[in-house]
Design a protein around this motif. Sequence first.
Motif, PDB file in Angstrom:
ATOM      1  N   PRO A  40       0.801  -1.228   0.000  1.00  0.00           N
ATOM      2  CA  PRO A  40       0.000   0.000   0.000  1.00  0.00           C
ATOM      3  C   PRO A  40       0.832   1.275   0.000  1.00  0.00           C
ATOM      4  O   PRO A  40       0.281   2.368  -0.135  1.00  0.00           O
ATOM      5  N   ASN A  41       2.161   1.158   0.126  1.00  0.00           N
ATOM      6  CA  ASN A  41       3.037   2.324   0.058  1.00  0.00           C
ATOM      7  C   ASN A  41       3.983   2.242  -1.138  1.00  0.00           C
ATOM      8  O   ASN A  41       5.061   2.841  -1.141  1.00  0.00           O
ATOM      9  N   ALA A  42       3.572   1.499  -2.169  1.00  0.00           N
ATOM     10  CA  ALA A  42       4.402   1.365  -3.371  1.00  0.00           C
ATOM     11  C   ALA A  42       4.457   2.680  -4.135  1.00  0.00           C
ATOM     12  O   ALA A  42       3.465   3.422  -4.198  1.00  0.00           O
ATOM     13  N   THR A  43       5.601   2.965  -4.724  1.00  0.00           N
ATOM     14  CA  THR A  43       5.757   4.183  -5.521  1.00  0.00           C
ATOM     15  C   THR A  43       5.350   3.898  -6.961  1.00  0.00           C
ATOM     16  O   THR A  43       6.182   3.865  -7.875  1.00  0.00           O
ATOM     17  N   LEU A  44       4.069   3.663  -7.141  1.00  0.00           N
ATOM     18  CA  LEU A  44       3.491   3.384  -8.452  1.00  0.00           C
ATOM     19  C   LEU A  44       2.245   4.231  -8.634  1.00  0.00           C
ATOM     20  O   LEU A  44       1.449   4.395  -7.698  1.00  0.00           O
ATOM     21  N   GLY A  45       2.076   4.765  -9.829  1.00  0.00           N
ATOM     22  CA  GLY A  45       0.883   5.551 -10.119  1.00  0.00           C
ATOM     23  C   GLY A  45      -0.246   4.673 -10.630  1.00  0.00           C
ATOM     24  O   GLY A  45      -0.021   3.709 -11.374  1.00  0.00           O
ATOM     25  N   GLN A  46      -1.465   5.009 -10.211  1.00  0.00           N
ATOM     26  CA  GLN A  46      -2.650   4.273 -10.673  1.00  0.00           C
ATOM     27  C   GLN A  46      -3.783   5.247 -10.950  1.00  0.00           C
ATOM     28  O   GLN A  46      -3.929   6.263 -10.263  1.00  0.00           O
TER      29      GLN A  46
END
Length: 298
Positions: A40-46
């Motif tokens: 839940p703290n991944a540096t990925l855009g969605q």
Amino acid sequence: MKTNYFLSLVALLCISYSLNAQEDKPGKSASDLARELANPNATLGQMLFPIDFIDYNGDIDGASGQNATVINFQPSLPIPISEGINLYVRPLIPIYTSQPTTTASGFVQESGFGNISADVAIGKTWPSKWITLAGVFGGFKTASNKALRAKQTTLGPEIMVAKLTSFGAVGIIITHAWGIGNIDDSNPESSAILANDFWPSSDGSSSTSITAGQYFYTINLDKGWQITASPTYAYNHNASSGNKLTLPIGTGIQKVLKFGKLPVRIGGQYWYYVATPDAFGPQHQFRLTIAPVVPLPW
């Protein structure tokens, strides 16, 4: 018509992102991305599109068989601050294609833009693989249809605690919303029962005070498949007896697929409400989520 324009704008935005999607991560497979998105703290855009289909029940005449369809849009573009620390600014924009509202003469289905909510929070991943997030959460009276509009603007704290595990992740989000300003009684003849405005006190005069949030889990399977769920709950402190708690249990499945260069997370969840307001509340809910994974613009 406004809804069509909005959806077209969002679609164009996603297409523009897809033209150069994942150029900075060319070697990542759909399976690798699925496991990373479990964080839940991944540096990925969605660009998330949760679409909800809800069946209602309750003691009010005509409550059984009422249903709603809601298309939500929530961009999530974390801003990296330092290693393991991200800033989140996440608006949630609902579009009600159908929503039952209570009137003096019975139920009426309404549609339109809903009440926009948003959170601003900072998340941190600790060496122990625990994740914490703290910030503020607000809801705003932006619905285009008065029958769908919240009675008050709300504001309050938000916290999240999660744990990365050998199988995936598990966690809980807790928010509390207090009403700010005067209560809007400009449309007393019609009222929707919405996520930020659960069944009010008998005279409808109480200021908003709702503890809400969601619990979530993700279990990684082979080939990028995941078992997952993120049901939302709420406790309305000022509701009348029997109408305070809304609590579902749920499960679902999802997978990351690639359309050309664009990864898209697609999943479905089913929620059954073990506690729901006696007067009128959700009983069954199916959520379809479509979430293009996009490169961060910074």
